[in-house]
Scaffold this motif. Sequence first.
Motif, short mmCIF file in Angstrom:
data_model
loop_
_atom_site.label_atom_id
_atom_site.label_comp_id
_atom_site.label_asym_id
_atom_site.label_seq_id
_atom_site.Cartn_x
_atom_site.Cartn_y
_atom_site.Cartn_z
N ILE A 141 0.85 -1.20 0.00
CA ILE A 141 0.00 0.00 0.00
C ILE A 141 0.88 1.24 0.00
CG2 ILE A 141 -1.88 1.20 1.14
CD1 ILE A 141 -2.63 -1.35 2.50
N PRO A 142 0.75 2.09 -1.02
CA PRO A 142 1.57 3.29 -1.07
C PRO A 142 1.28 4.20 0.12
CG PRO A 142 0.32 3.00 -3.10
CD PRO A 142 -0.17 1.98 -2.15
N PHE A 144 0.91 7.36 0.36
CA PHE A 144 -0.11 8.41 0.23
C PHE A 144 -1.51 7.84 0.32
CE2 PHE A 144 -0.98 7.40 -4.20
CZ PHE A 144 0.21 6.86 -4.64
N LEU A 145 -1.67 6.57 -0.11
CA LEU A 145 -3.00 5.96 -0.01
C LEU A 145 -3.36 5.69 1.46
CD1 LEU A 145 -4.91 5.38 -2.26
CD2 LEU A 145 -4.22 3.00 -2.21
N ILE A 148 -4.32 8.99 2.94
CA ILE A 148 -5.66 9.46 2.56
C ILE A 148 -6.73 8.65 3.28
CG2 ILE A 148 -7.27 9.75 0.65
CD1 ILE A 148 -4.83 10.14 -1.16
N MET A 149 -6.52 7.32 3.35
CA MET A 149 -7.50 6.46 4.02
C MET A 149 -7.63 6.85 5.50
SD MET A 149 -8.95 4.53 2.02
CE MET A 149 -8.80 4.50 0.27
N THR A 151 -7.02 9.74 6.84
CA THR A 151 -7.73 11.02 6.92
C THR A 151 -9.22 10.79 6.76
OG1 THR A 151 -5.94 11.76 5.53
CG2 THR A 151 -7.55 13.39 6.14
N TYR A 152 -9.58 9.98 5.76
CA TYR A 152 -11.00 9.77 5.47
C TYR A 152 -11.70 9.15 6.67
CZ TYR A 152 -15.26 8.55 3.04
OH TYR A 152 -16.57 8.45 2.68
N ILE A 156 -12.48 12.66 8.57
CA ILE A 156 -13.73 13.07 7.91
C ILE A 156 -14.93 12.32 8.47
CG2 ILE A 156 -14.91 13.29 5.71
CD1 ILE A 156 -12.20 13.54 4.39
N SER A 163 -7.64 16.90 9.99
CA SER A 163 -7.26 16.26 8.73
C SER A 163 -6.04 16.89 8.10
CB SER A 163 -8.43 16.32 7.76
OG SER A 163 -8.77 17.66 7.51
N ILE A 198 4.79 2.36 5.68
CA ILE A 198 5.50 1.61 4.65
C ILE A 198 6.76 0.96 5.20
CG2 ILE A 198 6.94 3.45 3.71
CD1 ILE A 198 5.23 1.62 1.16
N ILE A 262 7.76 13.76 1.72
CA ILE A 262 7.17 14.59 0.67
C ILE A 262 5.73 14.17 0.43
CG2 ILE A 262 7.33 15.31 -1.73
CD1 ILE A 262 10.25 14.96 -1.67
N LEU A 263 5.51 12.84 0.33
CA LEU A 263 4.16 12.33 0.07
C LEU A 263 3.23 12.60 1.24
CD1 LEU A 263 5.36 9.00 -1.47
CD2 LEU A 263 4.06 10.72 -2.69
N ARG A 266 2.35 16.24 1.58
CA ARG A 266 1.42 16.68 0.54
C ARG A 266 -0.02 16.35 0.95
NH1 ARG A 266 -2.05 17.08 -3.05
NH2 ARG A 266 -2.15 16.16 -5.12
N VAL A 267 -0.24 15.15 1.51
CA VAL A 267 -1.60 14.75 1.88
C VAL A 267 -2.10 15.59 3.07
CG1 VAL A 267 -3.05 12.89 2.75
CG2 VAL A 267 -1.33 12.41 1.02
N MET B 243 4.72 1.38 -8.07
CA MET B 243 4.54 2.23 -6.88
C MET B 243 5.18 3.60 -7.10
SD MET B 243 3.32 0.89 -3.83
CE MET B 243 4.18 0.27 -2.40
N PHE B 250 1.04 11.08 -8.23
CA PHE B 250 0.27 11.65 -7.13
C PHE B 250 0.82 13.04 -6.77
CE2 PHE B 250 -0.31 12.35 -2.54
CZ PHE B 250 -1.68 12.42 -2.52
N LEU B 251 2.13 13.20 -6.89
CA LEU B 251 2.74 14.49 -6.58
C LEU B 251 2.58 15.50 -7.71
CD1 LEU B 251 6.05 13.36 -4.86
CD2 LEU B 251 4.03 14.33 -3.78
N PHE B 270 -8.27 12.38 -4.67
CA PHE B 270 -7.90 13.00 -3.40
C PHE B 270 -8.61 14.33 -3.20
CE2 PHE B 270 -4.53 15.60 -1.12
CZ PHE B 270 -4.92 15.17 0.13
N ILE B 273 -12.29 13.66 -1.99
CA ILE B 273 -12.61 12.80 -0.87
C ILE B 273 -13.16 13.61 0.31
CG2 ILE B 273 -10.35 12.78 0.29
CD1 ILE B 273 -10.99 9.62 0.40
N VAL B 289 -3.33 -1.29 -5.17
CA VAL B 289 -2.85 -2.14 -4.08
C VAL B 289 -2.89 -3.61 -4.48
CG1 VAL B 289 -3.31 -2.91 -1.73
CG2 VAL B 289 -3.47 -0.49 -2.28
#
Lengths: 325, 313
Positions: A141-142, A144-145, A148-149, A151-152, A156, A163, A198, A262-263, A266-267, B243, B250-251, B270, B273, B289
């Motif tokens: 699983i990256p 950033f994913l 985001i998950m 956060t959601y 949220i 968030s 990760i 960085i990722l 960004r999120v 990946m 994504f960036l 994103f 969401i 994934v």
Amino acid sequence: MLIFLLKRTLQAVIVMLVISVVAFAIQDNLGDPLRELVGQSVSAAEREMLRDEMGLNDPFIEKYGRFLKNALHGDLGNSYFFKRPALDVIIDKLGPTLELVFGATVIIVVFSIPLGVYTAIHPNTTFTKIVMALSSIGISIPVFLTAIMLTYIFAIQLGWLPSFGRGEPGQFAGIESAYFSVDGLRHLILPCIALSSIMLPLFIRLVRSEMLEVLSSEYIKFAKAKGLALNRIYYQHALKNTMLPVLTVGGVQIGTMVAYTILTERVFQWPGMGFLFLEAVNRVDTPLITAYVIFVGFIFVVTNTLVDLLYGLINPTVNLTGKGA
Amino acid sequence: MAAIPSAAPGRWQRFRESDLVYHFKRDKVAMFSFALFLTFLLLALFAPWIAPTDPYDKMSIDIMDSEIPPVWMDDGDPRFLLGTDEQGRDILSTILYGSRLSLTIGFLAVGLQLFLGIIIGMTAGYFGGRIDSFLMRLADVQLSFSTLMVAIIISAVFKAAFGGEFFSRYAVIMLIVVIGVAEWPQYARTIRASVLAEKEKEYVEAARVIGFKSGRIMFRHILPNCLSPILVISTVQVANAIMSEAALSFLGLGLPVDQPSLGALINTGFEFIFSGRWWILLFPGLVLVALVLVINLLGDWLRDVFNPRIYKG
């Protein structure tokens, strides 16, 4: 030992020089500093004169020499956007980024060592199988994913945690950090978990495989034959020898985490170096990009050199002179 | 896989009776992962024929259809199984086309890594000496930087240098080059380690005595014996490349919105969401994934089967 130290330092210096050439090449070819200074309203002849005056028409080597001299004095030019020295801008943002790296490192250390050791000692229990399966999924699983998950779900849907942003950082002993206020800590939880997500599976696997290797070695068999208590063998003898390779890989990976910040930043719109870098790229803020490349390169070189030196100090079997390597 | 059945029937027979197939038939996880991977591959390959709509065709998109939830929800539309995104594109179609791009970039980038890795690794391992230590130092240094970091910086500089428009037009090639160049040391080290082990064996000695040239010995004799570690890291590298591509997209340093890969789709999702339109992000995310997971599982399985001497770093 001294020769080893010198060799490693020399190598670090060479690498830094290469990075500075790359960074300078970026700066030299990206954007026009003159336009940033005087705008469009200056005639071509005046421009040319100014270019000569500023030394922009000098040969590459000469310009690079000047750049290097300034860089050694900590001067990497002024950011076009912030109108401040680029290095200062970056160092201001270093704190928030390190907060994330620190939090993630704590999570990784706290979870990976017990889980790795447990899965190595009890390879066939259900819990081990679950941990190993989860770590296989976790690696896929990256970052950033995950971010985001998280956060959601937690920001949220459940509304438990903020968030984005860093909140109101607290003060302690004259140092400002998100760790010193409740609001800051609440903002830290999700980004730190996301950042560690990760690396954690990687470290569990690493601790496990090193531990398995140690457990199958002769001296552990001997300790068992001698009738030592199993717990003592595991935690006193085996764990100690497991930590050595884990430490070296770990040191390098902490540098790697800078890339993943960085990722994450960004999120979560975390005001750190990574977020700053992305903004700089979009604004084509060349001095800031250059300064970031040099600064991050410096972090990598320093952590790697330190890890190498530490490894050489702890592990007597490392060939210090580097002969035959 | 290792042997392609297009060769002589004898070879097909040998392949069917090989250890690889023997282990494969006895491992449910491997069989399941392989089946799923093959499905992804076929779906991606035949995306233009399978996908309900063509997301690149601006004529077929209707802005009135935007942000429709999946079929099973209240406002779902039977035309769009997984709903639509903010431009009214069918999510299922964008995912099919997106995985096509992600897989293409993944495979080609790994191809480039392999090419660089074989040349550099073979040279270093076979000739040894100064060339070897120089090349391996280089690999060490590059590996000491996170490959993702290198990829991010190279593409950021490309983007700043050539401008956004040029960058998006050549994004696919850029990404292949960036990811390919950023990760060659993995291959180079593994191949060098295998070459060092193979070089000492008698068949190489024999070939040298016969008087074959270095090039021929390297590529015709040594290389085929290094294939199993290459195969193992290749699977992991394809997963890594996919990946990395997703992370770069994504960036905003990868593929543009009108030509989305899985990472670019997640990037678009994103933004939506926070307003509760989770389906724009969730489905591409799940596919990404799942794709990476099955490739990783296959890689783990291959490593267990071959148990090669991978350079531990």
